[in-house]
Write an enzyme that holds these catalytic residues in place. Structure first.
Site, PDB file in Angstrom:
ATOM      1  N   GLU A   1       4.194  -6.330  -4.785  1.00  0.00           N
ATOM      2  CA  GLU A   1       3.681  -6.244  -6.161  1.00  0.00           C
ATOM      3  C   GLU A   1       4.780  -5.984  -7.188  1.00  0.00           C
ATOM      4  O   GLU A   1       4.743  -6.531  -8.298  1.00  0.00           O
ATOM      5  CB  GLU A   1       2.586  -5.178  -6.262  1.00  0.00           C
ATOM      6  CG  GLU A   1       1.209  -5.614  -5.762  1.00  0.00           C
ATOM      7  CD  GLU A   1       1.086  -5.602  -4.242  1.00  0.00           C
ATOM      8  OE1 GLU A   1       2.015  -5.127  -3.569  1.00  0.00           O
ATOM      9  OE2 GLU A   1       0.044  -6.072  -3.727  1.00  0.00           O
TER      10      GLU A   1
ATOM     11  N   HIS B   1      -9.898   0.690  -3.393  1.00  0.00           N
ATOM     12  CA  HIS B   1     -10.225  -0.675  -3.814  1.00  0.00           C
ATOM     13  C   HIS B   1     -11.322  -0.695  -4.877  1.00  0.00           C
ATOM     14  O   HIS B   1     -11.978  -1.708  -5.084  1.00  0.00           O
ATOM     15  CB  HIS B   1     -10.700  -1.523  -2.621  1.00  0.00           C
ATOM     16  CG  HIS B   1      -9.615  -1.919  -1.685  1.00  0.00           C
ATOM     17  ND1 HIS B   1      -8.978  -1.019  -0.860  1.00  0.00           N
ATOM     18  CD2 HIS B   1      -9.028  -3.125  -1.439  1.00  0.00           C
ATOM     19  CE1 HIS B   1      -8.068  -1.655  -0.131  1.00  0.00           C
ATOM     20  NE2 HIS B   1      -8.072  -2.934  -0.475  1.00  0.00           N
TER      21      HIS B   1
END
Ligand SMILES: Cc1ncc(C[n+]2csc(CCOP(=O)(O)OP(=O)(O)O)c2C)c(N)n1
Length: 663
Positions: free
Chosen positions: A397, A467
């Site tokens: 990322e 999440h």
């Protein structure tokens, strides 16, 4: 290559640069000791030959990213020492108009794409700069400087890997001065050379004597040549030694005195480059005269910066956070007869249409290509626009966002996809320290037109704490970012189109619970300018302010309350930064009662900020204290009943609204 084979003018120029850097840094050392300069001034005394040698291998239009110890790089790349001095003194005529200082000097016209105060952060950015050069076919190469300490950062490993698999025209230049503050490189690595790590990334690793300017130039020339001709990156390690402390006023008690003395006496780059000229029959007198002239120039620059140059006007304190831009035309209401699409399809349409319209738009992220994105937003785009513009990445990322930052600074319009907003934690430096601050920190020299898309929020599918989080407040709290969070498919399309066209970094959040929602989506160009809220329902008794999926909860509650004779106005903010205070306050002034509903948790959350905006500006219009209904302050739990209990729902909202109206 023998010194006799080298052009004498080049040798003179290399020596001139080395001496200029030495005099510049020495002047700063004295100024710091007198207390004239900020102590966060990192000097590159002893490392001058690396700057001079590497830059001598570049074309003028080649590019660099630099470090906290970057004065030498800037000087060797052609920066004006007067403007550098002015920046160090925080003056208006400085490179960044006094906003950057020692660790953030940049001159984009010279290809100096910014020094960086975050150790290791420049390498992912260099990849983006190199990607832009590669896609534009300019033939430019980017050198990315870093220290031995930075080689232990994740950004180093992510960046090298990405550069290698994409064969980017970048050269990673490690200035191994043998210490990261007090930690010796021999203690921080289990191997001898930083360059040995290159093998793990499938690129050449080259070790060179960093105090030998000609050796540095030769090694850089080979690496740059390789990069320029499509051969990909090289890791070049220049062994050197910093002869001053970590920063100008560092007492530097952690290194043996004899070690320092040895390097000063026996391996001084100034002496060594001077010796090359002596070997070519340049007289000692000429060298002395040169040094004297440079010393005078540097001292004049210093005096001017310190005593004569004006400070920036304080009116500039909040300038250049965002890029001035023409407002986009609002496409207006969704035309009747627009076909139904899912939220996902609407997002994909916006990206496809913008990629069609603007060749600078590229999509970067994990599984965005062959798989069409984790949620199928970019399905078919790789086949349509090719692998140059739709780029699958490794799970990296920081490298993804850093690449986006560099590419955006160099004129592309990257869209970086992060699968789940929870994963931005891994890329947060690139978002909050780099993308958000570049324009301001570099005095408005550059814009970062980058979109970071991430799914966010809780879909009611028990995805658990890592999440499901709603993280919009983190981004709202970072000046320099814009934050968008739509609630319908049409708005997803219109706002994403505007985000891609925006000149600044935009965090575009896509609520997981809305992705399969269906609604009419206009065909063709459809733009909703950022910073415009929508009144989703009109009412006279109470305003509910919300965004993303919570808007639907608000509408549901409003419908229920209508049956009980309570008129609720629902405002969908759509964009959290910039916030449409005008629409928000107009509604509050009309109803006098307000409830802010978010799926974000409560403490220091988005709702608190929205309420502060209301009380700051419309306190007089309030008939009751504003109320916030938010998620509880918990990491979202896995078990369904627990998850539901942590989140707001329409019953809670309707009950609270009733109490508020009766208050
Ligand atoms: C991410 C991050 N961690 C820590 C620091 C504090 N810091 C500034 S420079 C430095 C040492 C860096 O060592 P190295 O990469 O070898 O470069 P050098 O200072 O030796 O040139 C540290 C720890 C920082 N600025 N950024």
């Amino acid at each position: 290559m023998a010194v006799t084979d080298i052009d004498l003018d080049l040798l003179r120029e290399l020596h001139r640069q080395i001496v200029t850097i030495r005099e510049f840094e020495t002047e700063l050392l004295h100024a710091s000791r007198r207390g004239d300069l900020a102590d966060a001034t990192h000097l590159c005394l002893g490392q001058e030959a690396i700057a001079a040698g590497t830059m001598a291998a570049l074309r003028p239009d080649d590019l660099i990213t630099s470090t906290h110890r970057g004065h030498g790089h800037c000087i060797a790349k052609g920066a004006d020492t007067r403007r550098m001095m002015a920046e160090l003194y925080g003056k208006a005529s400085g490179y960044c108009r006094g906003r950057g200082g020692s660790m953030h000097i940049a001159d984009f016209s010279l290809g100096i794409c910014g020094a960086n105060g975050i150790v290791g952060a420049g390498m992912p950015i260099a990849n983006g700069i190199a990607l832009a050069a590669m896609l534009k076919g300019t033939g430019q190469v980017c050198l990315s400087f870093f220290g031995d300490g930075a080689a232990n950062q994740g950004s180093f490993h992510e960046a090298l890997n990405l550069a290698s698999i994409w064969k980017l025209p970048v050269v990673f230049v490690c200035e191994n001065n043998q210490y990261a503050v007090s930690m010796a490189a021999s203690e921080s690595m289990a191997i001898e050379n930083v360059a040995d790590r290159a093998a793990g990334y499938g690129m050449p690793g080259v070790v060179v004597d960093g105090n030998d300017v000609l050796a540095v130039r030769e090694a850089t020339t080979a690496a740059v040549g390789r990069a320029r001709t499509g051969g990909g990156p090289t890791l070049l390690e220049c062994k050197t030694y910093r002869i001053s402390g970590h920063y100008a006023m560092d007492p530097d008690r952690y290194r043996p005195r004899e070690e320092k003395q040895w390097w000063e006496k026996h391996n001084d780059p100034v002496e060594r480059s001077g010796q090359l000229l002596v070997e070519r029959s340049v007289s000692a007198d000429e060298l002395t005269a040169l040094r004297k002239r440079i010393r005078t120039e540097v001292r004049d620059a210093h005096r001017l910066a310190k005593d004569d140059e004006p400070c920036p006007d304080t009116i500039e304190t909040c300038a250049d956070i965002y890029t001035p831009q023409e407002p986009l035309a609002d496409s207006g209401p969704v035309p009747d007869g627009s076909p139904d699409k899912t939220f996902v399809e609407a997002l994909g349409q916006a990206i496809a249409e913008e990629m069609e319209r603007d060749g600078r738009v590229v999509l970067i992220g994990e599984d965005v290509g062959k798989r069409g994105g984790a949620f199928q937003v970019s399905a078919g785009l790789m086949e349509r626009f090719g692998t140059d513009r739709v780029r699958d990445t490794p799970i990296s990322e920081a490298a993804i966002v850093g690449c986006g930052v560099g590419a955006a600074m160099q004129g592309l319009r990257p869209i970086c996809e992060i699968m789940f907003s929870d994963f931005v934690t891994v890329a947060m430096d690139q978002i909050a320290n780099q993308a958000a601050k570049m324009r301001y920190m570099f005095g408005g020299q550059v814009s970062v037109p980058l979109v970071i898309r991430a799914t966010s929020g809780c879909a009611g599918r028990a995805r658990g704490a890592q999440h499901s989080q709603s993280l919009e407040a983190w981004f709202m709290h970072t000046p320099g970012l814009k934050v968008v969070y739509p609630s319908t498919p049409a708005e997803a399309k219109g706002l994403l189109t505007a985000a891609i066209r925006d000149a600044d970094p935009v965090i575009f959040l896509e609520h997981k619970g809305l992705l399969q929602d269906v609604g009419p989506v206009p065909e063709g160009e459809y733009v909703i300018p950022l910073g415009k809220a929508a009144v989703k329902r009109e009412g006279a008794d109470l305003t509910i302010v919300s965004y993303a999926r919570a808007v639907h909860i608000a509408l549901h509650a409003a419908k229920r309350l209508e049956g009980e004779g309570i008129g609720v106005e629902v405002i969908d903010l759509r964009t959290l930064v910039p916030l449409d205070a005008q629409t928000l306050l107009a509604s509050v002034r009309k109803t006098g009662r307000v409830l802010v509903l978010t799926e974000d948790c409560q403490t220091a959350g988005a709702a608190a900020e929205i309420i502060a905006t209301i009380t700051d500006n419309a306190f007089d219009a309030l008939k009751a204290a504003p109320l916030r209904i938010t998620a509880r302050d918990v990491p979202l739990p896995y078990s369904q009943p627990l998850e539901s209990c942590a989140l707001p729902n329409s019953s809670i909202v309707a009950d609270a609204a009733k109490r508020l109206v009766q208050a």
